[in-house]
Design an enzyme around this catalytic site. Sequence first.
Site, PDB file in Angstrom:
ATOM      1  N   SER A   1      78.587  61.648  36.937  1.00 35.79           N
ATOM      2  CA  SER A   1      79.436  62.633  36.268  1.00 35.79           C
ATOM      3  C   SER A   1      79.814  62.233  34.848  1.00 35.79           C
ATOM      4  O   SER A   1      80.042  63.093  34.010  1.00 35.79           O
ATOM      5  CB  SER A   1      80.693  62.878  37.087  1.00 35.79           C
ATOM      6  OG  SER A   1      81.375  61.670  37.323  1.00 35.79           O
TER       7      SER A   1
ATOM      8  N   HIS B   1      77.643  67.121  41.218  1.00 35.07           N
ATOM      9  CA  HIS B   1      77.345  67.585  39.859  1.00 35.07           C
ATOM     10  C   HIS B   1      75.929  68.124  39.728  1.00 35.07           C
ATOM     11  O   HIS B   1      75.348  68.102  38.647  1.00 35.07           O
ATOM     12  CB  HIS B   1      77.574  66.462  38.838  1.00 35.07           C
ATOM     13  CG  HIS B   1      79.008  66.323  38.436  1.00 35.07           C
ATOM     14  ND1 HIS B   1      79.634  67.191  37.564  1.00 35.07           N
ATOM     15  CD2 HIS B   1      79.947  65.436  38.808  1.00 35.07           C
ATOM     16  CE1 HIS B   1      80.893  66.827  37.407  1.00 35.07           C
ATOM     17  NE2 HIS B   1      81.115  65.768  38.148  1.00 35.07           N
TER      18      HIS B   1
ATOM     19  N   LYS C   1      82.784  72.914  42.048  1.00 34.25           N
ATOM     20  CA  LYS C   1      82.169  72.850  40.717  1.00 34.25           C
ATOM     21  C   LYS C   1      81.271  74.081  40.519  1.00 34.25           C
ATOM     22  O   LYS C   1      81.794  75.168  40.364  1.00 34.25           O
ATOM     23  CB  LYS C   1      81.438  71.512  40.559  1.00 34.25           C
ATOM     24  CG  LYS C   1      82.439  70.355  40.537  1.00 34.25           C
ATOM     25  CD  LYS C   1      81.854  69.023  40.170  1.00 34.25           C
ATOM     26  CE  LYS C   1      82.965  68.009  39.895  1.00 34.25           C
ATOM     27  NZ  LYS C   1      83.146  67.018  40.962  1.00 34.25           N
TER      28      LYS C   1
HETATM   29  C1  LIG Z   1      84.079  66.169  41.650  1.00 37.15           C
HETATM   30  C2  LIG Z   1      83.469  65.171  42.525  1.00 37.15           C
HETATM   31  C3  LIG Z   1      83.985  64.900  43.787  1.00 37.15           C
HETATM   32  C4  LIG Z   1      85.269  65.527  44.269  1.00 37.15           C
HETATM   33  O1  LIG Z   1      85.056  66.828  44.673  1.00 37.15           O
HETATM   34  P1  LIG Z   1      86.303  67.673  45.211  1.00 37.15           P
HETATM   35  O2  LIG Z   1      85.694  68.691  46.075  1.00 37.15           O
HETATM   36  O3  LIG Z   1      86.993  68.216  44.010  1.00 37.15           O
HETATM   37  O4  LIG Z   1      87.165  66.718  45.968  1.00 37.15           O
HETATM   38  C5  LIG Z   1      83.317  64.010  44.593  1.00 37.15           C
HETATM   39  N1  LIG Z   1      82.199  63.390  44.182  1.00 37.15           N
HETATM   40  C6  LIG Z   1      81.675  63.606  42.961  1.00 37.15           C
HETATM   41  C7  LIG Z   1      80.429  62.904  42.556  1.00 37.15           C
HETATM   42  C8  LIG Z   1      82.294  64.501  42.096  1.00 37.15           C
HETATM   43  O5  LIG Z   1      81.796  64.690  40.891  1.00 37.15           O
END
Ligand SMILES: *Cc1c(COP(=O)(O)O)cnc(C)c1O
Length: 415
Positions: free
Chosen positions: A190, A218, A249
């Site tokens: 990320s 991501h 996301k």
């Molecule tokens: C954003 C993210 C998470 C967390 O996701 P949520 O559903 O908001 O808890 C977990 N792992 C990665 C790699 C992320 O980028």
Amino acid sequence: MAYSENTRNNYKAVLEEIRENGLFKEERYICSPQDADIVVEYPSGAPQKEVINMCANNYLGLSSHPEVVKAAHEGLDARGYGMSSVRFICGTQDIHRELENKLTKFLETEDTVLFPSCMDANAGVFEAVFDDRDVLIADRLVHASIIDGMRLCSALNESFKHSDMKHLERKLETYQDARYRCIVTDGVFSMDGDTAKLDEICDLAEKYDAMVFVDDSHSSGFLGKRGKGTHEHKGVLGRIDIITTTLGKALGGASGGCVSGRSEIVEMCRQKARPYLFSNAMPPVVVAAANKVIDIITETTERRDKLEENTKFWRAGLEQAGFDLVDGDTPIVPVMLYNAKLSQDMSRDLYELGIYAIGFFFPVVPQGKARIRTQISAAHERHHLEKALDAFIQVGKKYDILGKGKKEIIEMFGM
Ligand SMILES: *Cc1c(COP(=O)(O)O)cnc(C)c1O
């Protein structure tokens, strides 16, 4: 008194130190739906201002898509607001299972179980599946939620240098006596936006009899020709044993996560994963909208194709202007600044010019690796990107960093 003046002052001093080091994170209030154009009140109490959002995880532009919003309304009407229960008591509706099945099909796995978030999926999956006879070998740059999840599991926590296949291989050799070995990685990292070498990782997993875990938060929805994620992008569909990902996301951006993969592993999560057993089920309104999201991205690759084009345009524009970027081909395009204060100052100047892009610094990225992480969306039109590019160039000139690399920028501003 338990919470004494002394205690209070100790915490105040810690907070003051964070502020003095330029590491204090401020919230900015968004007074509109999430989209390419957002209305922001910043600082708090200042007049609201419309700006172009360059740092959302809204990769496919579905966070406020009319069809998704409509599906949410319909879900709310048809299945109500809250579940008031965890999944196994009375928190599973038909639409929850529908969403799990759609995700299984989309990700081309065997089965899927929803979690309240991907953070929860990562917190639950390792402990549910592995124990002290096993070893988890994680890339050193995996997401914080994976690190936390591994800590909750009694398996040996091991690591390999970021994307270093030789180092990974040595670790796999070392632990041939363990019951299970599991290679743990993000699909797309990320902070830098680079992709894991999943093809090589899967080959090593076969050679050394290991499982593969990928957090594809991501990339789910847009990476690969049909947007399935890093496993499609790297040609290893069907070879990943455990995928975790988020619905927060690209896939609508509200909330929710899942574990998807080998059916026995998914079933182990249903039986044993603590966030699944002890935290509330995803709300029907979110589930209904997420079902629509999967329909939209299954029907057409239009949105991921537009995202790819936007990303190429944006990356080329910044590169030509002379910004120091991290190489990659994902919609995460980090503009490296190294110095935390510089990242905040530039962010503020960009905001003045109508561009919303936040500085990232310790502890979100390592010390001395501060940056502005831009993220491209299918919601961006060409005029958004052109205006943002103009603003970046203007601000880049102000700080005289265009055409300068790491060494020069650090010489000018320090780490
Ligand atoms: C954003 C993210 C998470 C967390 O996701 P949520 O559903 O908001 O808890 C977990 N792992 C990665 C790699 C992320 O980028």
